[in-house]
Design a protein around this motif. Structure first.
Motif, short mmCIF file in Angstrom:
data_model
loop_
_atom_site.label_atom_id
_atom_site.label_comp_id
_atom_site.label_asym_id
_atom_site.label_seq_id
_atom_site.Cartn_x
_atom_site.Cartn_y
_atom_site.Cartn_z
N THR A 164 -4.06 9.07 -1.03
CA THR A 164 -5.02 8.65 -2.08
C THR A 164 -6.52 8.39 -1.22
O THR A 164 -6.45 7.80 -0.18
CB THR A 164 -4.67 7.56 -3.09
OG1 THR A 164 -5.58 7.48 -4.02
CG2 THR A 164 -4.40 6.35 -2.38
N SER B 114 -0.70 7.38 -13.08
CA SER B 114 -0.21 6.23 -12.37
C SER B 114 -0.36 6.40 -11.10
O SER B 114 0.52 6.31 -10.13
CB SER B 114 1.30 5.99 -12.57
OG SER B 114 1.46 5.67 -14.11
N ASP B 115 -2.00 6.63 -10.67
CA ASP B 115 -2.25 6.57 -9.42
C ASP B 115 -1.68 8.18 -8.44
O ASP B 115 -1.27 7.93 -7.26
CB ASP B 115 -2.21 5.50 -8.58
CG ASP B 115 -3.19 4.49 -9.04
OD1 ASP B 115 -3.90 4.55 -9.69
OD2 ASP B 115 -2.49 3.30 -9.13
N ARG B 116 -1.13 8.90 -9.37
CA ARG B 116 -0.38 10.09 -8.91
C ARG B 116 0.74 9.81 -8.15
O ARG B 116 1.15 10.54 -7.01
CB ARG B 116 -1.33 10.92 -7.93
CG ARG B 116 -2.46 11.44 -8.83
CD ARG B 116 -3.52 12.39 -8.20
NE ARG B 116 -4.27 13.19 -8.86
CZ ARG B 116 -5.60 12.53 -9.46
NH1 ARG B 116 -5.94 11.25 -9.26
NH2 ARG B 116 -6.32 13.18 -10.34
N TYR C 70 -8.76 12.62 -5.87
CA TYR C 70 -7.17 12.00 -5.93
C TYR C 70 -6.98 11.08 -5.10
O TYR C 70 -7.60 10.88 -4.16
CB TYR C 70 -6.28 13.16 -5.81
CG TYR C 70 -6.44 13.88 -4.27
CD1 TYR C 70 -5.79 13.27 -3.24
CD2 TYR C 70 -6.95 15.31 -4.23
CE1 TYR C 70 -5.89 13.95 -2.05
CE2 TYR C 70 -7.10 15.84 -3.20
CZ TYR C 70 -6.60 15.16 -1.99
OH TYR C 70 -6.46 15.85 -0.90
N PHE D 140 1.21 8.57 -1.72
CA PHE D 140 1.63 9.01 -3.19
C PHE D 140 3.28 8.79 -3.13
O PHE D 140 3.55 8.70 -4.30
CB PHE D 140 1.18 10.47 -3.28
CG PHE D 140 -0.22 10.66 -3.58
CD1 PHE D 140 -0.93 9.83 -4.34
CD2 PHE D 140 -0.67 11.49 -2.79
CE1 PHE D 140 -2.33 10.02 -4.50
CE2 PHE D 140 -2.19 11.66 -2.92
CZ PHE D 140 -2.94 10.91 -3.61
#
Length: 271
Positions: A230, A78-80, A271, A182
């Motif tokens: 990100t 979930s997108d970190r 990431y 994040f």
């Protein structure tokens, strides 16, 4: 390969270090230690990973920034996105216990052995709370362990104000100045009309360029928060943290950075 040396340098308890090294077995079969590499920013020092989702549970520390370190869960798929689940080692072990009780519908022998080895003394109380609220973190403060220093994930704001540093609408100070992307689960979190979100929250800005501009200005705090937002390729992130290492004489930071560098290969892409 694990983060044992980094956790020791950070003065984490022997029990936390032993969990991360796999010497204390997790009562949840999907939690692996040493953690596996799925790609994560260097603010995270992983203790366990779960490859079935995948997720991480680990220690979260911002350098060059006035922030309280804590324990988090990072959702890689979930997108970190990252949430604070505990503010003390005892709370971390309590969270693991509640997860295990919910998973198995009982306190198993594995959980009893885990609790004994990590020094978790409130297992019976946590079991009683789980019968009322299950593994919903908002119910955890019914147990004494979570009643003070309540983590953000457990806070329902019903007369118990959140007093930690993780970004939220209830956090103290200008959260956007000391947070990375994040950590912001609610993308519509309010900021004053007179303020604006820093560049590391802008997905259009080139991370390497932004990082170098902050390094040139001597803003290691902003450079660090950029590195932990990100939009990075692992290869670029490796070069960036080496540059940060060269600018600070902090031996603990050097140990944590070296551990991340030994772990971070390009297989995750970024990431």
């Amino acid at each position: 390969m694990n983060f044992e040396n980094a956790l020791k340098a950070l003065s984490l308890s022997d029990a936390v270090v032993a969990c991360a090294a796999g010497r204390i077995k997790s009562p949840i079969c999907t939690l692996e230690a040493p953690a596996q590499w799925f790609g994560f920013p260097p603010a995270l020092v992983p203790i366990w990973s779960d490859g079935s989702r995948p997720t991480y549970i680990g220690y979260w520390k911002h350098w060059f920034v006035e922030r309280e370190p804590c324990f988090v869960k990072m959702f890689v798929s979930s997108d970190r996105m990252t949430t604070e689940i505990a503010r003390t080692p005892s709370q971390l072990f309590g969270v693991i216990a509640m997860m295990a009780i919910s998973l198995n519908d009982e306190v198993t022998l594995d959980l009893e052995q885990f609790a004994a080895r990590v020094g978790l003394e409130s297992l019976s109380e946590l079991d009683a709370v789980s019968l009322k609220t299950g593994d919903d973190p908002k119910g955890f403060p019914k147990a004494e362990l979570f009643r003070t220093l309540t983590p953000l994930d457990c806070n329902s704001y019903d007369g118990n104000p959140y007093m930690g540093d993780f970004p939220s609408e209830f956090a103290r100070g200008n959260w956007w100045e000391t947070s990375c992307s994040f950590e912001v689960l609610n993308k519509n979190m309010r900021i004053p009309e007179s303020a604006s979100l820093p560049g590391w929250f802008d997905p259009v800005q080139v991370r390497t360029t932004l990082f170098e501009s902050f390094m040139s200005a001597g803003r290691l705090d902003y450079a660090w928060l950029t590195l932990n937002s990100t939009g990075w390729l692992i290869a670029d992130a490796r070069r960036a943290i080496i540059e940060l290492q060269a600018r600070t004489c902090d031996e603990v930071f050097g140990c944590v950075a070296a551990s991340w560098l030994s772990f971070a290969d390009d297989s995750a892409g970024g990431y």
